[in-house]
Design a protein around this motif. Structure first.
Motif, PDB file in Angstrom:
ATOM      1  N   TYR A 244       0.835  -1.201   0.000  1.00  0.00           N
ATOM      2  CA  TYR A 244       0.000   0.000   0.000  1.00  0.00           C
ATOM      3  C   TYR A 244       0.872   1.255   0.000  1.00  0.00           C
ATOM      4  CZ  TYR A 244      -3.706   3.283   1.213  1.00  0.00           C
ATOM      5  OH  TYR A 244      -4.581   4.340   1.207  1.00  0.00           O
TER       6      TYR A 244
ATOM      7  N   HIS B 198       2.725   1.696  -3.484  1.00  0.00           N
ATOM      8  CA  HIS B 198       1.937   1.644  -4.719  1.00  0.00           C
ATOM      9  C   HIS B 198       2.201   0.361  -5.518  1.00  0.00           C
ATOM     10  CE1 HIS B 198       0.466   5.961  -4.898  1.00  0.00           C
ATOM     11  NE2 HIS B 198       1.291   5.965  -3.861  1.00  0.00           N
TER      12      HIS B 198
ATOM     13  N   SER C 173      -5.976  -0.810   2.355  1.00  0.00           N
ATOM     14  CA  SER C 173      -6.502  -1.319   1.086  1.00  0.00           C
ATOM     15  C   SER C 173      -7.155  -0.176   0.329  1.00  0.00           C
ATOM     16  CB  SER C 173      -7.539  -2.426   1.319  1.00  0.00           C
ATOM     17  OG  SER C 173      -6.986  -3.505   2.046  1.00  0.00           O
ATOM     18  N   GLU C 174      -7.049  -0.194  -0.989  1.00  0.00           N
ATOM     19  CA  GLU C 174      -7.715   0.813  -1.799  1.00  0.00           C
ATOM     20  C   GLU C 174      -9.226   0.633  -1.727  1.00  0.00           C
ATOM     21  OE1 GLU C 174      -8.220   4.058  -4.268  1.00  0.00           O
ATOM     22  OE2 GLU C 174      -6.374   3.348  -3.297  1.00  0.00           O
TER      23      GLU C 174
ATOM     24  N   THR D  27      -7.332  -3.181  -8.177  1.00  0.00           N
ATOM     25  CA  THR D  27      -5.954  -3.559  -7.856  1.00  0.00           C
ATOM     26  C   THR D  27      -4.998  -3.073  -8.936  1.00  0.00           C
ATOM     27  OG1 THR D  27      -6.725  -5.549  -6.704  1.00  0.00           O
ATOM     28  CG2 THR D  27      -4.405  -5.486  -7.341  1.00  0.00           C
TER      29      THR D  27
ATOM     30  N   THR E 275      -5.252   1.196  -9.697  1.00  0.00           N
ATOM     31  CA  THR E 275      -4.764   2.087  -8.634  1.00  0.00           C
ATOM     32  C   THR E 275      -3.393   1.701  -8.122  1.00  0.00           C
ATOM     33  OG1 THR E 275      -5.757   0.813  -6.805  1.00  0.00           O
ATOM     34  CG2 THR E 275      -7.144   2.481  -7.887  1.00  0.00           C
TER      35      THR E 275
ATOM     36  N   ARG F 278      -2.677  -0.477  -5.797  1.00  0.00           N
ATOM     37  CA  ARG F 278      -2.777  -0.578  -4.339  1.00  0.00           C
ATOM     38  C   ARG F 278      -3.392  -1.929  -3.992  1.00  0.00           C
ATOM     39  NH1 ARG F 278      -1.286   4.063  -0.887  1.00  0.00           N
ATOM     40  NH2 ARG F 278      -1.269   5.863  -2.264  1.00  0.00           N
TER      41      ARG F 278
END
Length: 563
Positions: free
Chosen positions: A89, A92, A133-134, A156, A159, A161
């Protein structure tokens, strides 16, 4: 085949996005799900030694292939992975974390199941993961389960993330329409707002027109968010001097004639520091401005004309344009650039570090010499992984051949990360090109945290290079505080016995003490070919470290001591 199980649907979707190896460990809440993996051709279950290593491996795989997947079991398994997920996270990296959870009926009855806290709360671990988590999804309805899986995979990837996906054990065997697989997941970024993007491009073009001494600075997210090609074209079209940060190593071609070196604030080489800080315009691509990436926040730009290109916003001076993604903004900028830079006269970039002077073959190994000499061993296309500590700082002194990719966890900095990441990166490299070399540099202390993942590499017949820098303990910690403290010491290991201990049959081990031994080994043609797994122990003095690490340790100690 009109229907398939939900479990198989997940793995079919992963296969479609070229995520072919899944990391993790079995547990009773994910066993039925794991059965379905073997029903999808081309999918591979890595089978890790523990969940933390699996998370590190998923991170390494994702950095090479764009995204990855780790599967753990409820509670004890998923929590063991969270340090690695948090690192992904922070840095990135797109990792899909699939957790096998108790059945919906068990949760509704609040049964006192194993792997719970004994209080009937089945949502607590999901809530923990939400902060790193995104997005998250806990599947409760088979009807919308495929759409949720698609959303999680897309998020996933786009982004970069981690995303959390909880799959109850009773749902993975239920059927969903197979025809859903005929529509690919839309992995494309959504377009920028046209007006905001146009304003960004117009403003940046005006700044370039007014600049006399502009530079480009490439950072971590140039690689993570897939703008390496755009960045290269920006360099080619403008001919502006270009630099990288420590986290940006590998994001641009270091053999490019406009490459000037690594900028780390006060820790930079004097000529690099002067070139960057005297610029009147800085085009920063994908910045992650952490302490170790900036020399403890010691950037000293003399200009306020800084443009920061980020994955989800652009910052120009003090103005921020939220939602304007750098990939599209850069592409638009590139179409307008040629007309405004036609009169630019390229200035000289700092010279590359000269080659090491000839030394007697009996000269003991030292860090400064080794990192400079390493440039001669590396080949185009290599993946180089450098552990937190002396390796992460030393690699900044190595000039990479074209298309060398670096994995260095500068921001999160979890000791031992790179052994797991080596597994993941090597599995990814094997899928792309079996001849692609993957090379790890790790200290003797860090190795002890995650060493058992070497057994997984042997299990799969992987062929990485593992350079163990033996300086007798945690040198980076000793430089920061407690140079002779017992807590910075480790039990010495017989490193060259590790590969056979883990069951390796076709392997090599070497111990390097002198510069002559290093040169003889690294210049050997057979050694240069990744034909088998290799461990190379490099013997180094206890307090020997790259000069930039020595200076960084002093800055960190001073920061820690501030009231």
């Amino acid at each position: 085949m009109s229907e398939i199980t939900l479990g198989k649907y997940l793995f079919e979707r992963l296969s479609q996005v070229d995520c072919n190896t899944v990391f993790g460990l079995p547990g009773d809440f994910n066993l039925s799900l794991l059965d379905k993996l073997y029903e999808v051709e081309g999918m591979r279950w890595a089978g890790n030694a523990n969940e933390l290593n699996a998370a590190y491996a998923a991170d390494g795989y994702a950095r090479i292939k764009g995204m990855s997947c780790i599967i753990t079991t409820f509670g004890v398994g998923e929590l063991s992975a969270l340090n690695g997920i948090a690192g992904s996270y922070a840095e990135h990296v797109g990792v899909l974390h699939v957790v096998g959870v108790p059945s919906i009926s068990s949760q509704a009855k609040q049964l006192l199941l194993h792997h719970t806290l004994g209080n009937g709360d089945f949502t607590v671990f999901h809530r923990m993961s939400a902060n790193i988590s995104e997005t998250t999804a806990m599947i409760t309805d088979i009807a919308n389960a495929p759409a949720e899986i698609d959303r999680c995979i897309r998020t996933t990837f786009t982004t970069q993330r981690p995303v959390y996906l909880g799959l109850p054990a009773n749902l993975v065997d239920l059927n969903v329409p197979a025809k859903l697989l005929e529509t690919p997941i839309d992995m494309a970024l959504k377009p920028n707002d046209a007006e905001a993007e146009a304003e960004v491009v117009r403003t940046v073009i005006e700044m370039i027109q007014d600049a006399k001494n502009p530079v480009i600075l490439a950072d971590a997210c140039a690689s993570r968010h897939d703008v390496k090609a755009e960045t290269k074209k920006l360099i080619d079209l403008t001919q502006f001097p270009t630099f990288v940060t420590p986290m940006g190593k590998g994001s641009i071609d270091e053999q490019h004639p406009r490459y000037g070196g690594v900028y780390v604030g006060t820790l930079s080489k004097p000529e690099v520091k002067k070139a960057v800080e005297s610029a009147d315009l800085i085009l920063s691509v994908g910045a992650l401005l952490s302490d170790f990436n900036t020399g403890s926040f010691s950037y000293s730009y003399r200009t306020k004309n800084v443009v920061e290109f980020h994955s989800d916003h652009i910052k120009i001076r003090n103005a921020t344009f939220p939602g304007v993604q750098m990939k599209f903004a850069l592409q638009k900028l590139l179409t307008a650039i040629p007309a405004v830079v036609k009169d630019y006269k390229p200035v000289a970039v700092p010279a590359k570090t000269p080659a090491n002077k000839a030394l007697p073959a009996s000269t003991p190994m030292k860090q400064e010499w080794m990192w400079n000499q390493l440039s001669n061993f590396l080949q185009e296309g290599d993946i180089v992984i450098a552990e937190t500590g002396t390796s992460a700082f030393g690699i900044n002194q190595t000039t990479f051949p074209t298309d060398v990719y670096a994995i260095v966890q500068v921001l999160w900095g979890s000791i031992g990360f790179t052994v797991g990441a080596l597994l993941g990166a090597t599995m990814a490299a094997e899928e792309l090109d079996p001849k692609k070399r993957v090379i790890l540099f790790i200290g003797d202390g860090s190795l002890q945290l995650t060493v058992q993942e070497i057994s997984t590499m042997i299990r799969w017949g992987l062929k990485p290079y593992i350079f163990v820098l033996n300086n007798n303990g945690y040198t980076i910690e000793k430089l920061i505080h407690g140079p002779h403290a017992e807590y910075n010491e480790v039990q010495p290991w017989d490193h060259l016995a590790l590969l056979p201990t883990f069951g390796a049959k076709d392997y090599e081990t070497h111990r390097v003490v002198t510069t002559g031994e290093w040169d003889k080994l690294t210049q050997d043609k057979e050694f240069q070919d990744n034909s088998r797994i290799r461990m190379i122990e490099v013997m180094l003095p206890v307090f020997d470290a790259p000069q930039n690490l020595v200076k960084q340790a002093q800055l960190t100690a001073a920061t820690n001591a501030k009231q």
